[in-house]
Design a protein around this motif. Structure first.
Motif, PDB file in Angstrom:
ATOM      1  N   TYR A   1       0.851  -1.187   0.000  1.00 36.01           N
ATOM      2  CA  TYR A   1       0.000   0.000   0.000  1.00 36.01           C
ATOM      3  C   TYR A   1       0.885   1.235   0.000  1.00 36.01           C
ATOM      4  O   TYR A   1       2.093   1.150   0.247  1.00 36.01           O
TER       5      TYR A   1
ATOM      6  N   GLU B   1      -4.337  10.797 -10.614  1.00 35.46           N
ATOM      7  CA  GLU B   1      -3.849   9.417 -10.681  1.00 35.46           C
ATOM      8  C   GLU B   1      -2.472   9.261 -10.035  1.00 35.46           C
ATOM      9  O   GLU B   1      -1.648  10.174 -10.086  1.00 35.46           O
ATOM     10  N   ILE B   2      -2.245   8.071  -9.496  1.00 32.03           N
ATOM     11  CA  ILE B   2      -0.923   7.654  -9.054  1.00 32.03           C
ATOM     12  C   ILE B   2      -0.496   6.543  -9.988  1.00 32.03           C
ATOM     13  O   ILE B   2      -1.258   5.611 -10.253  1.00 32.03           O
ATOM     14  N   HIS B   3       0.725   6.631 -10.494  1.00 41.80           N
ATOM     15  CA  HIS B   3       1.258   5.618 -11.402  1.00 41.80           C
ATOM     16  C   HIS B   3       2.436   4.915 -10.737  1.00 41.80           C
ATOM     17  O   HIS B   3       3.374   5.564 -10.277  1.00 41.80           O
TER      18      HIS B   3
ATOM     19  N   SER C   1      -1.568   2.757 -13.641  1.00 39.69           N
ATOM     20  CA  SER C   1      -2.389   3.508 -12.692  1.00 39.69           C
ATOM     21  C   SER C   1      -2.884   2.585 -11.593  1.00 39.69           C
ATOM     22  O   SER C   1      -3.219   1.432 -11.844  1.00 39.69           O
ATOM     23  N   LEU C   2      -2.934   3.113 -10.371  1.00 42.28           N
ATOM     24  CA  LEU C   2      -3.572   2.372  -9.297  1.00 42.28           C
ATOM     25  C   LEU C   2      -5.071   2.380  -9.556  1.00 42.28           C
ATOM     26  O   LEU C   2      -5.594   3.268 -10.220  1.00 42.28           O
ATOM     27  N   SER C   3      -5.784   1.430  -9.031  1.00 38.86           N
ATOM     28  CA  SER C   3      -7.231   1.356  -9.273  1.00 38.86           C
ATOM     29  C   SER C   3      -7.990   2.249  -8.301  1.00 38.86           C
ATOM     30  O   SER C   3      -7.490   2.595  -7.234  1.00 38.86           O
TER      31      SER C   3
ATOM     32  N   ASP D   1      -7.402   7.539  -6.175  1.00 37.23           N
ATOM     33  CA  ASP D   1      -6.038   7.477  -5.648  1.00 37.23           C
ATOM     34  C   ASP D   1      -5.768   8.497  -4.552  1.00 37.23           C
ATOM     35  O   ASP D   1      -5.049   8.211  -3.603  1.00 37.23           O
TER      36      ASP D   1
ATOM     37  N   ASP E   1      -3.680   4.371  -0.014  1.00 37.87           N
ATOM     38  CA  ASP E   1      -4.326   3.641  -1.097  1.00 37.87           C
ATOM     39  C   ASP E   1      -3.636   2.285  -1.229  1.00 37.87           C
ATOM     40  O   ASP E   1      -2.426   2.166  -0.990  1.00 37.87           O
TER      41      ASP E   1
ATOM     42  N   ILE F   1      -2.230  -1.109  -3.224  1.00 42.49           N
ATOM     43  CA  ILE F   1      -1.493  -1.386  -4.456  1.00 42.49           C
ATOM     44  C   ILE F   1      -1.679  -2.866  -4.755  1.00 42.49           C
ATOM     45  O   ILE F   1      -1.594  -3.700  -3.849  1.00 42.49           O
TER      46      ILE F   1
END
Length: 129
Positions: free
Chosen positions: A51, A65-67, A72-74, A77, A89, A91
């Motif tokens: 996480y 978004e977080i990459h 991209s995380l689902s 984010d 969040d 992972i």
């Protein structure tokens, strides 16, 4: 099997926004729509239950978004909130890889939202031999 916790601290201190004057944060580097990538090492080929926790400042939208390793995380984010917030969040375990990993943040270009990413910490469990 026995596990131990491990983590990587990723320092950003970056302002994401439509323009450099979209937030009054002279202490943060303006990077536009995408943060600079930060790399970190995973010393195992079996990371479990990963996480991310992050410090973010003045987020107004759910749609950023977080990459992680260009994926991209689902879900949502980053949560909106005034001032500094601390958010977590999950992972997907398949998103982390043994060796070098890359983390970056991307703002939703369809909004006029501006925010700062402070520090992010990626956590995982790894087997103890």
């Amino acid at each position: 099997m026995t596990y131990r916790a491990n983590y990587a601290r990723c320092s950003f201190q970056q302002h994401l926004g439509p323009s450099a004057d979209s937030l009054d944060v002279p202490w943060a580097d303006f990077t536009g729509n995408v943060s600079d990538p930060v790399t970190f090492e995973i010393p195992t080929d079996a990371p479990a239950e990963p996480y991310i926790e992050m410090q973010v400042y003045d987020v107004d939208e759910f749609t950023h978004e977080i990459h992680l390793n260009d994926q991209s995380l689902s879900g949502f984010d980053i949560a909106p909130g005034d001032g500094w917030q601390y958010w977590m969040d999950t992972i997907g375990a398949e998103q982390l890889q043994s060796g070098e990993n890359t983390l970056r943040f991307e703002r939703d270009r369809d909004t006029d939202d501006a925010f700062v990413v402070g520090t992010a910490v990626v956590h995982w469990k790894e087997p103890v031999e």
